[in-house]
Enzyme design. Structure first.
Site, short mmCIF file in Angstrom:
data_model
loop_
_atom_site.label_atom_id
_atom_site.label_comp_id
_atom_site.label_asym_id
_atom_site.label_seq_id
_atom_site.Cartn_x
_atom_site.Cartn_y
_atom_site.Cartn_z
CE LYS A 143 102.33 17.93 9.29
NZ LYS A 143 103.76 17.66 8.74
CD GLN B 134 105.43 16.92 5.81
OE1 GLN B 134 104.77 17.69 6.45
NE2 GLN B 134 105.85 15.95 6.42
CG ASP C 20 107.86 20.61 13.00
OD1 ASP C 20 107.24 20.10 13.86
OD2 ASP C 20 108.02 19.88 11.88
#
Ligand code: NAD
Length: 284
Positions: free
Chosen positions: A53, A97, A120
């Site tokens: 990413k 994450q 996200d």
């Protein structure tokens, strides 16, 4: 005729090309979109995902940083670090994450992220807006799946969609997005009895279980669109999806490979969301 293979890499490249232009335009106005990816612990798979990413952002001219914390970081310390990022005007996107260690995963860490930087889409406010079909940040992988489905040109309205998996990051949000797109949705999970009975009804089958080759040819309706989200690292170092690709391919109409299907779309969606967050936060 075997299923057409959906090239997620190619679709993602188109999205990233557009993002690169958007980044350039933002930089000309004096702002550089920045994504911070938080990793707790040393899980090797997570390390690869966070690096991918960051590297993609840097490649596109964005700013990006990995904040890595030890497994033992306390809940209070973790929240303090997120608050620092919330207040940092140079940061537009914050992504945690997964998986998180158990002492953090059971707490409300996503509620702490500034909802405007939640690229996200895991803040409860964004989950709620997704449920209501309102404008918001949606989780990156489900956005990628919806774009893949769009690329097939198949009308979603009225289709039977079956989702395997009910996680907050993939299963639940994609089920809601399909519902809002007019599908009749069934969500299956580890407690579902007779999975095959459900999957055989699927015009669109999304598997996000993380169980290699869980979806066999006998479980798939002829002509179904099969999207494989699962990625399990095997002993030989290769990634394996949830779908028995070669066999299911004979029966499906469209299918995504692993790797090269959903994965690249997830990264592209994170980038897209970060550029959007930057534009909205800075009014650029
Ligand atoms: P998770 O472990 O949080 O959820 C897995 C879900 O699958 C659970 O809801 C569980 O009930 C269900 N499940 C497990 N075994 C099952 C079975 N035998 N039958 C029916 N349901 C079953 O995982 P997650 O974060 O949602 O990720 C799922 C998979 O997708 C993993 O392999 C992950 O690595 C992968 N993933 C890939 C991407 C990508 O970009 N390619 C992004 C996110 C997740």
């Amino acid at each position: 005729m075997p299923a057409k293979i959906i090239d997620g890499k190619k679709i993602a490249e188109k999205i990233l090309e557009k993002a690169k232009k958007d980044v350039k335009a933002l930089k000309e106005k004096g702002t550089t979109p920045k994504l911070v990816v938080i990793q707790v612990g040393d899980d090797p798979a997570s390390s690869i995902y966070v690096q991918k990413k960051r590297d993609k952002c840097l490649e596109l001219g964005m700013a990006s940083e990995i904040k890595k914390f030890g497994e033992k970081i306390t809940y209070t310390e973790f929240l303090f670090e997120i608050e620092k990022l919330n207040k940092d005007d140079s940061v537009h996107g914050i992504l945690i994450q997964l998986p998180l260690p158990e002492h953090l995963s059971h707490k409300q860490v996503f509620e702490t992220i500034d909802v405007c930087k939640d690229v996200d889409g895991l803040h409860p406010a964004n989950h709620g807006k997704n449920l209501l079909g309102k404008e918001c940040f949606r989780p990156a992988t489900p956005i990628g799946i919806m774009k893949i489905l769009h690329e097939t040109g198949v009308k979603l309205e009225g289709k039977n969609a079956v989702v395997i998996g009910r996680s907050n990051i993939v299963g639940k949000p994609i089920a809601i997005m399909l519902l809002n797109a007019g599908c009749t949705v069934t969500i299956c999970h580890s407690k579902t009895t007779n999975l095959k009975e459900h999957t055989l009804k699927a015009d669109i089958l999304i598997s996000a279980a993380g169980k290699p080759k869980l979806v066999k040819e006998s479980m798939v309706k002829k002509g179904a669109i099969v999207i494989d989200v699962g990625t399990t690292k095997m002993k030989n170092g290769k990634l394996c999806g949830d779908v028995d690709f070669e066999k299911v391919r004979k029966k499906a109409s469209w299918i995504t490979p692993v790797p090269g299907g959903v994965g690249p779309m997830t990264i592209a969606s994170v980038v897209e969301n970060t550029v959007k967050a930057c534009r909205e936060i800075t009014n650029a």
